[in-house]
Design a protein around this motif. Sequence first.
Motif, short mmCIF file in Angstrom:
data_model
loop_
_atom_site.label_atom_id
_atom_site.label_comp_id
_atom_site.label_asym_id
_atom_site.label_seq_id
_atom_site.Cartn_x
_atom_site.Cartn_y
_atom_site.Cartn_z
N ILE A 1 1.59 9.73 4.06
CA ILE A 1 2.49 9.37 5.19
C ILE A 1 3.76 10.32 5.16
CG2 ILE A 1 3.32 7.95 7.09
CD1 ILE A 1 1.66 5.70 5.86
N ARG B 1 -3.64 1.66 0.70
CA ARG B 1 -3.70 0.42 1.90
C ARG B 1 -4.37 -0.79 0.99
NH1 ARG B 1 -3.53 -3.08 5.01
NH2 ARG B 1 -4.81 -3.26 6.99
N GLU C 1 -7.86 2.37 0.78
CA GLU C 1 -7.77 3.57 0.99
C GLU C 1 -6.60 4.13 0.61
OE1 GLU C 1 -10.33 5.64 2.76
OE2 GLU C 1 -11.35 4.25 1.81
N GLU C 2 -6.59 5.41 0.29
CA GLU C 2 -5.15 6.27 -0.08
C GLU C 2 -4.65 6.71 1.31
OE1 GLU C 2 -5.67 9.26 -2.75
OE2 GLU C 2 -6.45 8.00 -4.45
N VAL C 3 -3.32 6.61 1.28
CA VAL C 3 -2.60 7.05 2.62
C VAL C 3 -1.47 8.16 1.90
CG1 VAL C 3 -2.59 5.04 4.07
CG2 VAL C 3 -0.98 5.27 2.57
N THR D 1 5.26 4.21 10.41
CA THR D 1 4.29 4.66 9.56
C THR D 1 2.81 4.05 9.96
OG1 THR D 1 4.77 2.73 8.08
CG2 THR D 1 5.77 5.01 7.56
N GLY E 1 -4.62 4.21 7.15
CA GLY E 1 -5.71 3.97 5.79
C GLY E 1 -6.79 3.16 6.03
N ASP F 1 -6.86 7.80 9.22
CA ASP F 1 -6.41 8.33 8.29
C ASP F 1 -4.94 7.99 8.16
OD1 ASP F 1 -8.67 9.72 7.54
OD2 ASP F 1 -8.08 11.31 8.34
N LEU F 2 -4.20 7.97 8.91
CA LEU F 2 -2.88 7.48 8.92
C LEU F 2 -2.58 6.00 8.46
CD1 LEU F 2 0.24 8.17 9.38
CD2 LEU F 2 0.02 7.26 11.33
N TRP G 1 3.14 7.79 -0.71
CA TRP G 1 1.93 8.03 -1.19
C TRP G 1 1.62 6.49 -1.69
CZ3 TRP G 1 -0.12 12.85 -1.29
CH2 TRP G 1 0.95 13.91 -1.13
#
Length: 182
Positions: free
Chosen positions: A44, A35, A40-42, A11, A128, A125-126, A32
């Motif tokens: 994965i 980070r 930041e939202e992740v 991840t 975060g 993005d992955l 969901w």
Amino acid sequence: MRVALALMMNTGLDPSDALRLRNDQVDDGTIWGVRGKTGEEVAIPVSPTLKAALDRMPKHEAETVLSNSRGEAWTYNGFSTVWHRFKTALENEGLIEKGLTLKGLRHTVATTLREAGLDERRIADLLGQKTPSMARHYSRSANLADKNRETMATLEEENRRRAESVKPSQKSVKPDRNEDQS
């Protein structure tokens, strides 16, 4: 320990984020979360490899995905102590080099994705990360030779194609009838 490593390796989660990950943050095959360091939202997706690792983990009552041998949520210090023992044993057996860190797994994920051709925004993005520059930092040791060979082959082919369309063939060049033919 193996499940924790699988979670981080599959991840790119930071160790502290992986330890805080709650069971209710894994829903419908996706992790969901937010980070911790960046906010930041992740989102994965859980890969088949990670799902298999999570399925092998003993059942527990902790609200977190990862738990210690007593079935309780890990504390960061407790996890670090077990990780240090685990790592030292692997180093002594010659299975890993000295200096391996859990945080380094994020770098490994970023490097692997960069070598596979993903752009920095997708990697960020992955992981975060707010900016692609951090993804660039995390993947700075990527070996891009193979990727760049493909890029150069594309450039070579494109240059060849363009040269053909710019150079008129000898058959199509006709003298201008208005020129003085003396």
